[in-house]
Motif scaffolding. Structure first.
Motif, PDB file in Angstrom:
ATOM      1  N   PRO A   1       0.786  -1.230   0.000  1.00  0.00           N
ATOM      2  CA  PRO A   1       0.000   0.000   0.000  1.00  0.00           C
ATOM      3  C   PRO A   1       0.821   1.284   0.000  1.00  0.00           C
ATOM      4  CG  PRO A   1       0.012  -0.950   2.191  1.00  0.00           C
ATOM      5  CD  PRO A   1       0.737  -1.918   1.295  1.00  0.00           C
ATOM      6  N   GLU A   2       2.136   1.201   0.301  1.00  0.00           N
ATOM      7  CA  GLU A   2       2.956   2.407   0.400  1.00  0.00           C
ATOM      8  C   GLU A   2       4.106   2.465  -0.593  1.00  0.00           C
ATOM      9  OE1 GLU A   2       4.259   3.123   4.385  1.00  0.00           O
ATOM     10  OE2 GLU A   2       2.317   2.531   5.207  1.00  0.00           O
ATOM     11  N   ARG A   3       4.624   1.341  -1.022  1.00  0.00           N
ATOM     12  CA  ARG A   3       5.803   1.318  -1.870  1.00  0.00           C
ATOM     13  C   ARG A   3       5.545   0.516  -3.131  1.00  0.00           C
ATOM     14  NH1 ARG A   3      10.047   4.758  -0.408  1.00  0.00           N
ATOM     15  NH2 ARG A   3       9.924   5.039   1.813  1.00  0.00           N
ATOM     16  N   SER A   4       6.543  -0.261  -3.535  1.00  0.00           N
ATOM     17  CA  SER A   4       6.481  -1.067  -4.750  1.00  0.00           C
ATOM     18  C   SER A   4       6.649  -2.536  -4.393  1.00  0.00           C
ATOM     19  CB  SER A   4       7.576  -0.617  -5.711  1.00  0.00           C
ATOM     20  OG  SER A   4       7.415   0.758  -6.025  1.00  0.00           O
ATOM     21  N   GLY A   5       6.451  -3.402  -5.376  1.00  0.00           N
ATOM     22  CA  GLY A   5       6.586  -4.827  -5.128  1.00  0.00           C
ATOM     23  C   GLY A   5       7.988  -5.230  -4.713  1.00  0.00           C
TER      24      GLY A   5
ATOM     25  N   GLN B   1      -0.568  -5.017  -8.441  1.00  0.00           N
ATOM     26  CA  GLN B   1      -1.351  -4.040  -7.677  1.00  0.00           C
ATOM     27  C   GLN B   1      -0.583  -3.402  -6.522  1.00  0.00           C
ATOM     28  OE1 GLN B   1      -4.645  -6.578  -6.682  1.00  0.00           O
ATOM     29  NE2 GLN B   1      -5.377  -6.624  -8.791  1.00  0.00           N
ATOM     30  N   ASN B   2       0.678  -3.068  -6.741  1.00  0.00           N
ATOM     31  CA  ASN B   2       1.469  -2.362  -5.738  1.00  0.00           C
ATOM     32  C   ASN B   2       1.291  -0.859  -5.899  1.00  0.00           C
ATOM     33  OD1 ASN B   2       3.004  -4.632  -4.423  1.00  0.00           O
ATOM     34  ND2 ASN B   2       3.424  -5.029  -6.589  1.00  0.00           N
ATOM     35  N   ASN B   3       1.615  -0.104  -4.862  1.00  0.00           N
ATOM     36  CA  ASN B   3       1.345   1.332  -4.838  1.00  0.00           C
ATOM     37  C   ASN B   3       1.996   2.085  -6.001  1.00  0.00           C
ATOM     38  OD1 ASN B   3       0.319   3.804  -3.607  1.00  0.00           O
ATOM     39  ND2 ASN B   3       2.429   4.208  -3.059  1.00  0.00           N
ATOM     40  N   HIS B   4       3.310   2.028  -6.149  1.00  0.00           N
ATOM     41  CA  HIS B   4       3.985   2.793  -7.201  1.00  0.00           C
ATOM     42  C   HIS B   4       4.354   1.930  -8.406  1.00  0.00           C
ATOM     43  CE1 HIS B   4       5.315   5.823  -3.934  1.00  0.00           C
ATOM     44  NE2 HIS B   4       4.260   6.274  -4.569  1.00  0.00           N
ATOM     45  N   HIS B   5       5.208   0.936  -8.194  1.00  0.00           N
ATOM     46  CA  HIS B   5       5.770   0.135  -9.281  1.00  0.00           C
ATOM     47  C   HIS B   5       5.719  -1.339  -8.916  1.00  0.00           C
ATOM     48  CE1 HIS B   5       8.069   3.955  -8.840  1.00  0.00           C
ATOM     49  NE2 HIS B   5       7.764   4.067 -10.114  1.00  0.00           N
TER      50      HIS B   5
ATOM     51  N   GLY C   1       0.458   0.570  -9.383  1.00  0.00           N
ATOM     52  CA  GLY C   1      -0.101   1.918  -9.307  1.00  0.00           C
ATOM     53  C   GLY C   1       0.288   2.865 -10.430  1.00  0.00           C
ATOM     54  N   ARG C   2       1.576   3.028 -10.705  1.00  0.00           N
ATOM     55  CA  ARG C   2       2.014   3.984 -11.718  1.00  0.00           C
ATOM     56  C   ARG C   2       2.770   3.328 -12.876  1.00  0.00           C
ATOM     57  NH1 ARG C   2      -0.920   7.965 -11.880  1.00  0.00           N
ATOM     58  NH2 ARG C   2       0.667   9.395 -12.559  1.00  0.00           N
TER      59      ARG C   2
ATOM     60  N   GLY D   1      -6.261   2.801  -9.988  1.00  0.00           N
ATOM     61  CA  GLY D   1      -6.683   2.955  -8.605  1.00  0.00           C
ATOM     62  C   GLY D   1      -5.789   2.310  -7.564  1.00  0.00           C
ATOM     63  N   PHE D   2      -4.679   1.681  -7.953  1.00  0.00           N
ATOM     64  CA  PHE D   2      -3.827   1.020  -6.964  1.00  0.00           C
ATOM     65  C   PHE D   2      -2.757   1.932  -6.383  1.00  0.00           C
ATOM     66  CE2 PHE D   2      -5.660  -2.560  -9.256  1.00  0.00           C
ATOM     67  CZ  PHE D   2      -6.228  -3.212  -8.172  1.00  0.00           C
ATOM     68  N   CYS D   3      -2.510   3.088  -6.986  1.00  0.00           N
ATOM     69  CA  CYS D   3      -1.602   4.042  -6.374  1.00  0.00           C
ATOM     70  C   CYS D   3      -2.393   4.810  -5.312  1.00  0.00           C
ATOM     71  CB  CYS D   3      -1.012   5.001  -7.403  1.00  0.00           C
ATOM     72  SG  CYS D   3       0.314   6.004  -6.688  1.00  0.00           S
TER      73      CYS D   3
END
Length: 176
Positions: free
Chosen positions: A38-42, A72-76, A98-99, A127-129
């Motif tokens: 929810p805060e970073r990347s995989g 479905q990770n926050n950033h990458h 996310g991005r 919507g995952f970011c």
């Protein structure tokens, strides 16, 4: 699934002045599902080398990342940062991070990164970011180095539509 930071953290750094050199070498990352940070990347692959304390020669080399799912990770899905001397990213699936599916950071100390035969499904508004989404453009891959001699990107499958690949950082992004 759901790790608050990076789901997989392949990273080390200097901890104090006069510290010793750190090397991560000959590592295989295979068969993982890295989902829902929810805060970073995989996953992050990077080595910090000392900053204000000087240069210690920390690096990671000969890293193979293959046959993993980044979902479905926050950033990458995957972040490749500083002091990497050889990373092969093969046969992975990146789905609705996310991005971006893969982000290769702006590190002059990174070389011999080979990204090929991956499937990357990335839409603009998935919507995952959830946090600090404005830090990154929406793309399948962002190669901030923009140097094909150091980062090779070949034979990946991009969905939907044509691949969205960028080089550069911040407001200086240009399509590859």
């Amino acid at each position: 699934e759901g790790a608050p930071g990076y789901s997989l953290h392949v990273f080390d750094q200097v901890r104090q002045r006069g510290d010793f050199r750190r090397v991560i070498s000959n590592l295989l990352v295979e068969g993982n599902v890295l989902k829902g940070s929810p805060e970073r990347s995989g996953m992050i692959l990077a080595m910090e080398d000392g900053g204000d304390w000087g240069t210690y020669g920390n690096y990671a080399e000969n890293i193979v990342i293959r046959n993993n799912l980044f979902l479905q990770n926050n950033h990458h899905g995957l972040v490749i940062g500083a002091n990497i001397r050889g990373a092969n990213v093969y046969n992975n699936t990146f789905h609705e991070n996310g991005r971006q599916g893969i982000y290769v950071g702006d590190a002059r100390t990174t070389s011999a990164v080979d990204i090929r035969n991956n499937l990357i499904y990335q839409t603009d508004a998935n919507g995952f970011c959830r946090n600090f989404c404005s830090w990154y453009a929406t793309a399948h891959i962002q190669d901030s180095l923009g140097d094909p001699a150091r980062v090779r990107i070949e034979n990946n499958g991009y969905f939907p539509g044509a691949p969205v690949l960028y080089k550069g950082v911040g407001s200086n992004l240009t399509p590859i």
